[in-house]
Design a protein around this motif. Structure first.
Motif, PDB file in Angstrom:
ATOM      1  N   TYR A 169       0.784  -1.277  -0.151  1.00 58.83           N
ATOM      2  CA  TYR A 169      -0.105  -0.109  -0.092  1.00 58.83           C
ATOM      3  C   TYR A 169       0.832   1.330   0.313  1.00 58.83           C
ATOM      4  O   TYR A 169       1.888   1.211   0.438  1.00 58.83           O
ATOM      5  CB  TYR A 169      -0.698   0.006   1.140  1.00 58.83           C
ATOM      6  CG  TYR A 169      -2.024  -0.942   1.309  1.00 58.83           C
ATOM      7  CD1 TYR A 169      -2.954  -1.094   0.496  1.00 58.83           C
ATOM      8  CD2 TYR A 169      -1.780  -2.147   2.080  1.00 58.83           C
ATOM      9  CE1 TYR A 169      -3.894  -2.220   0.436  1.00 58.83           C
ATOM     10  CE2 TYR A 169      -2.462  -3.230   2.307  1.00 58.83           C
ATOM     11  CZ  TYR A 169      -3.609  -3.179   1.544  1.00 58.83           C
ATOM     12  OH  TYR A 169      -4.513  -4.263   1.326  1.00 58.83           O
ATOM     13  N   GLY A 170       0.108   2.250  -0.535  1.00 54.07           N
ATOM     14  CA  GLY A 170       0.553   3.641   0.019  1.00 54.07           C
ATOM     15  C   GLY A 170       0.305   3.905   1.389  1.00 54.07           C
ATOM     16  O   GLY A 170      -0.745   3.876   1.963  1.00 54.07           O
ATOM     17  N   LYS A 190       4.275   1.273  -1.011  1.00 59.06           N
ATOM     18  CA  LYS A 190       4.672   0.049  -0.801  1.00 59.06           C
ATOM     19  C   LYS A 190       6.162  -0.093  -0.148  1.00 59.06           C
ATOM     20  O   LYS A 190       7.221  -0.646  -0.487  1.00 59.06           O
ATOM     21  CB  LYS A 190       4.780  -0.590  -2.188  1.00 59.06           C
ATOM     22  CG  LYS A 190       3.414  -0.762  -2.733  1.00 59.06           C
ATOM     23  CD  LYS A 190       3.403  -1.688  -3.932  1.00 59.06           C
ATOM     24  CE  LYS A 190       1.879  -1.620  -4.603  1.00 59.06           C
ATOM     25  NZ  LYS A 190       1.387  -0.620  -5.176  1.00 59.06           N
ATOM     26  N   ILE A 202      -3.317   3.839   2.587  1.00 54.83           N
ATOM     27  CA  ILE A 202      -4.286   4.616   1.709  1.00 54.83           C
ATOM     28  C   ILE A 202      -5.306   3.162   1.062  1.00 54.83           C
ATOM     29  O   ILE A 202      -4.472   2.303   0.372  1.00 54.83           O
ATOM     30  CB  ILE A 202      -3.775   5.107   0.424  1.00 54.83           C
ATOM     31  CG1 ILE A 202      -2.699   6.400   0.971  1.00 54.83           C
ATOM     32  CG2 ILE A 202      -4.674   6.021  -0.284  1.00 54.83           C
ATOM     33  CD1 ILE A 202      -2.050   6.979   0.082  1.00 54.83           C
ATOM     34  N   LEU A 203      -6.493   3.179   1.102  1.00 58.31           N
ATOM     35  CA  LEU A 203      -7.290   2.105   0.628  1.00 58.31           C
ATOM     36  C   LEU A 203      -8.232   2.499  -0.521  1.00 58.31           C
ATOM     37  O   LEU A 203      -9.448   2.288  -0.443  1.00 58.31           O
ATOM     38  CB  LEU A 203      -8.131   1.603   1.901  1.00 58.31           C
ATOM     39  CG  LEU A 203      -7.216   0.877   2.855  1.00 58.31           C
ATOM     40  CD1 LEU A 203      -7.919   0.378   3.805  1.00 58.31           C
ATOM     41  CD2 LEU A 203      -6.140  -0.008   2.290  1.00 58.31           C
ATOM     42  N   GLY A 204      -7.603   2.939  -1.684  1.00 62.30           N
ATOM     43  CA  GLY A 204      -8.362   3.252  -2.861  1.00 62.30           C
ATOM     44  C   GLY A 204      -9.453   4.280  -2.885  1.00 62.30           C
ATOM     45  O   GLY A 204     -10.239   4.507  -3.839  1.00 62.30           O
TER      46      GLY A 204
HETATM   47  C1  G1P Z   1      -2.582   1.305  -5.341  1.00 61.64           C
HETATM   48  C2  G1P Z   1      -1.830   2.414  -4.710  1.00 61.64           C
HETATM   49  C3  G1P Z   1      -1.620   2.349  -3.311  1.00 61.64           C
HETATM   50  C4  G1P Z   1      -2.580   2.090  -2.522  1.00 61.64           C
HETATM   51  C5  G1P Z   1      -3.716   0.722  -3.031  1.00 61.64           C
HETATM   52  C6  G1P Z   1      -4.892   0.782  -2.592  1.00 61.64           C
HETATM   53  O1  G1P Z   1      -1.596   0.213  -5.328  1.00 61.64           O
HETATM   54  O2  G1P Z   1      -0.681   2.622  -5.547  1.00 61.64           O
HETATM   55  O3  G1P Z   1      -0.828   3.365  -2.820  1.00 61.64           O
HETATM   56  O4  G1P Z   1      -2.408   1.845  -0.915  1.00 61.64           O
HETATM   57  O5  G1P Z   1      -3.761   0.989  -4.488  1.00 61.64           O
HETATM   58  O6  G1P Z   1      -5.510  -0.507  -3.023  1.00 61.64           O
HETATM   59  P1  G1P Z   1      -2.118  -1.324  -6.076  1.00 61.64           P
HETATM   60  O7  G1P Z   1      -2.979  -2.009  -5.471  1.00 61.64           O
HETATM   61  O8  G1P Z   1      -2.753  -0.725  -7.581  1.00 61.64           O
HETATM   62  O9  G1P Z   1      -0.545  -1.852  -6.533  1.00 61.64           O
END
Ligand code: G1P
Length: 288
Positions: A169-170, A190, A202-204
């Motif tokens: 995640y972020g 990440k 951060i959850l989207g």
């Molecule tokens: C993306 C974002 C990340 C966020 C996450 C949430 O990552 O880059 O910052 O926390 O979605 O699901 P991904 O899941 O696309 O790798």
């Protein structure tokens, strides 16, 4: 300022769901009988937003089809007196103004959001990621919009995650203003568990000011060789206030197999037409 526009990035290749996603976009995989992206669009509508931009890519045509009229199907349902289904199918095409733009190269989430620049213009806007489906009493985006109305600046939808998952995640760090809100001082995409400053992820869900576009224009590739939205937001929080809001609700990572299965089971159990028979079936399963 009112939030009027939402952006849903949906250009990802869906590699976590191959082979299902070889010919079908991952956003079209159904939870019970509704594509995951429809849950996201319904959240947008329930939050009072009228215009949605879906960032698509190659092989994503069926997403546009899904939100368009299906004249032959509607005729057939009408002739065969399947009124309820007809209503359901028509409802989808009338839901909201859906716009699409193609992200021509898969350069990352930051680049996908940058593709929304001319659609968004000079207003704050919402971003919802299709892999994150949130089940909550008040729609997650609505909660975020209410926070925006109070704080008038960028709001990131966050929740704590298990420490062993921070590398997915972020991650934000900052100062706690109250039980639900942090002032964000730093962000990292990440991080390894040992390097993560917190486990607040951060959850989207995002509400972002248009300043992000100037930043994303110059954001360099980050983790995974992709232009990361999190990196853009890190720069944004040095220029403007950025807040992280701990939203209420159960969030499912429907981009992962386990999250997808959890959502499928939970959503089926919430359905009046399925609950009893599905429960009866689940009780017959020997889990050992
Ligand atoms: C993306 C974002 C990340 C966020 C996450 C949430 O990552 O880059 O910052 O926390 O979605 O699901 P991904 O899941 O696309 O790798």
């Amino acid at each position: 300022m009112k939030i009027k526009k939402a952006v849903i990035p949906a250009a990802g290749l869906g590699t976590r769901f191959l082979p299902a996603t070889k010919a079908i976009p991952k956003e079209m995989l159904p939870l019970v009988d509704k594509p995951t992206i429809q849950y996201i669009v319904e959240e947008v509508i329930a939050s009072g937003i009228e215009d949605v931009l879906i960032i698509t890519g190659r092989n994503k045509g069926s997403i546009e089809e899904h939100f368009d009229r299906a004249v032959e199907l509607e005729d057939n349902l009408e002739k065969t007196h399947k009124e309820e289904l007809l209503e359901e199918v028509r409802k989808i095409s009338k839901m909201i103004n859906i716009h699409t733009v193609r992200q021509k190269d898969p350069l990352g989430l930051g680049h996908a959001v940058y593709c929304a620049k001319s659609f968004v213009g000079n207003e704050p806007f919402a971003v919802l990621l299709g892999d994150d489906v949130v089940d909550s009493k008040k729609p997650c985006l609505k909660q975020m919009i209410e926070m925006f109305e109070e704080y008038n600046s960028t709001i990131l939808g966050v929740q704590p995650v298990a420490w062993e998952n921070v590398n997915k995640y972020g991650i934000v760090s900052g100062e706690k203003l109250n039980d639900k809100i942090y002032t964000v001082k730093d962000l990292v995409e990440k991080p390894a568990m040992e390097k993560a400053p917190t486990n607040i992820a951060i959850l989207g869900r995002y509400i972002i000011t248009p300043k992000i576009f100037e930043i994303l224009e110059n954001t360099k590739k980050g983790v995974g060789g992709e232009i990361q939205l999190t990196d853009g937001l890190k720069d944004l929080c040095n220029i403007e206030d950025v807040f992280a809001y701990i939203f209420e609700g159960r969030r499912y990572d429907v981009g992962s197999k386990i999250g997808f299965l959890e959502a499928t089971v939970d959503f089926a159990l919430k359905r009046d037409d399925l609950r009893d028979s599905f429960k009866a079936y689940l009780r017959t399963i020997n889990l050992d």
